[in-house]
Design a protein around this motif. Structure first.
Motif: not given
Length: 403
Positions: A44-52, A65-74, A104-111
């Motif tokens: 789910n990236l709707e609240n993040l700005d795309y950067c180039d 800080e958080s990242l969420s999404g879905k696993v779509e599989t049978d 959901v990943i509550d707090s994503v560490p990033l360099s």
């Protein structure tokens, strides 16, 4: 070691160019070796700005800080985890996620300036589906938990992992040998720590003057003054003036420690290299019909509280010439010389005798103060021995009135 709390220069590998995201969610189809569609992982990236930014295209996660999404599989999900990777593909963190089709990943560490984040799901039958994106980050608070080298082997103020990102030598404080350490080049003035002459002007970066204060970059590096600002100690004498003209300490706004800043001493005729026990300062105030200038000599710690303000006196007082004034200051002073200016029309008055009086507030009495007047000019001088309310009167009228 100086910690890094801002990013500039080459590490604008980090500067964010925000573009509204066109894609609301991002996913990738995964297939087995036999071509079977195993499903996909959605972020789910709707609240993040795309950067180039160069070849690092992704999403700005500096403020999220958080990242969420879905696993779509049978298939049945047997395991779920995420990894944080640097741009070379090295895993900086591996951590399991609670198994669920909505993760959901509550707090994503990033360099810094960013990392790849890869989410992986293992499925029944041995299949694996993955999805990864590059996330930009300019916050150093997100480093905790990452497998990165936070040491500073060359003591230049930049952690080893950042030197590797920037391409500088983590074992050499001055990678390009121009006399400026890598911290100054990367963080303070934005020159290239990999080039001796970043701007191509024929001089080493150390011989340039980034803040244009008259001191070269290398002089400022040796002194410990700002290479990017004129007033390191914030006393309003430039670093150049302190070092080259007055000989004061550019890192100490009160070089002689006497309570007054170096610039104040210079402006008021004092020697900023010699401690003074008392200073003289002058305060002026305009009232109705009169003006006063009060020159006070006192301990520097008390002068900051000095204030002179007009006080209205009743015009019916015999010998009235205009407003009085109140001198307020915390504590005593060595001396306070009052110069009292009045209307020159009084000079032609027969028997005119201007004199300054001090008001005793408790007794409601006016007491004369020794006053000097040369009989030709429209001002007098008198000396106060304490903070007080004072006023000028025509003593020839007042003292014979019985008031």
């Amino acid at each position: 070691m100086r910690k890094i709390y801002k990013i500039s220069g080459l590490i604008l590998l980090v500067v964010i160019i925000s573009v509204i995201a066109i894609v609301v969610i991002k996913s990738k189809k995964n297939k087995s070796g036999s071509g079977e569609d195993l499903g996909r992982i959605v972020m789910n990236l709707e609240n993040l700005d795309y950067c180039d930014i160069g070849d690092m295209k992704g999403y700005d996660m500096s403020e999220c800080e958080s990242l969420s999404g879905k696993v779509e599989t049978d298939k049945t999900i047997t395991g779920l985890y995420y990894e944080v990777l640097d741009k070379g593909g090295r895993v900086l963190k591996h951590e399991d996620i609670d198994v669920s089709k909505e993760w959901v990943i509550d707090s994503v560490p990033l360099s810094v300036p960013g990392s790849y984040v890869k989410v992986c799901a293992t499925l029944s039958g041995g299949g694996v589906i993955t999805h990864e994106e590059w996330f930009h980050n300019d916050s150093f608070s997100r480093l905790e938990g990452l497998d990165i080298d936070m040491s500073d082997a060359d003591n230049d103020g930049i952690e080893t992992y950042l030197e590797l990102v920037a391409g500088t030598d983590p074992n050499n404080a001055d990678t390009d040998g121009d006399g400026l350490n890598d911290y100054i080049e990367l963080i303070e003035i934005g020159t290239d720590p990999l080039k001796v002459d970043s701007n191509g002007d024929g001089k080493p970066d150390g011989d340039d003057d980034a803040d244009e204060d008259g001191l070269t970059n290398i002089e400022e590096a040796r002194l410990g003054t700002y290479t990017w600002g004129l007033f390191t100690d914030e006393d309003l004498l430039t670093d150049y003036e302190e070092v080259k003209i007055y000989g004061t300490d550019p890192l100490n706004r009160d070089t002689d420690g006497d309570g007054k800043d170096d610039d104040w001493e210079v402006d008021n005729g004092y020697n900023p290299l010699v401690a003074d026990n008392a200073f003289i300062t002058t305060v002026s105030e305009v009232g109705k019909g009169t003006v006063v200038s009060v020159k006070v000599k006192a301990d520097p710690g008390k002068l900051s509280s000095l204030k002179v303000s007009a006080v209205e006196f009743r015009p019916e007082i015999p010998g009235y010439m205009g407003d009085g004034y109140e001198l307020v200051m915390n504590g005593s002073f060595d001396s306070a010389e009052v110069t009292y200016y009045f209307d020159s029309a009084n000079l032609v008055m027969n028997g005119f005798a201007p004199k300054v009086y001090r008001l005793d507030v408790e007794e409601d009495e006016l007491y004369p103060i020794d006053t000097v007047w040369d009989h030709e000019n429209a001002y007098v001088t008198a000396t106060l021995d304490r903070p007080a309310i004072f006023v000028i009167l025509n003593s020839a009228i007042f003292e014979g009135s019985g008031y």
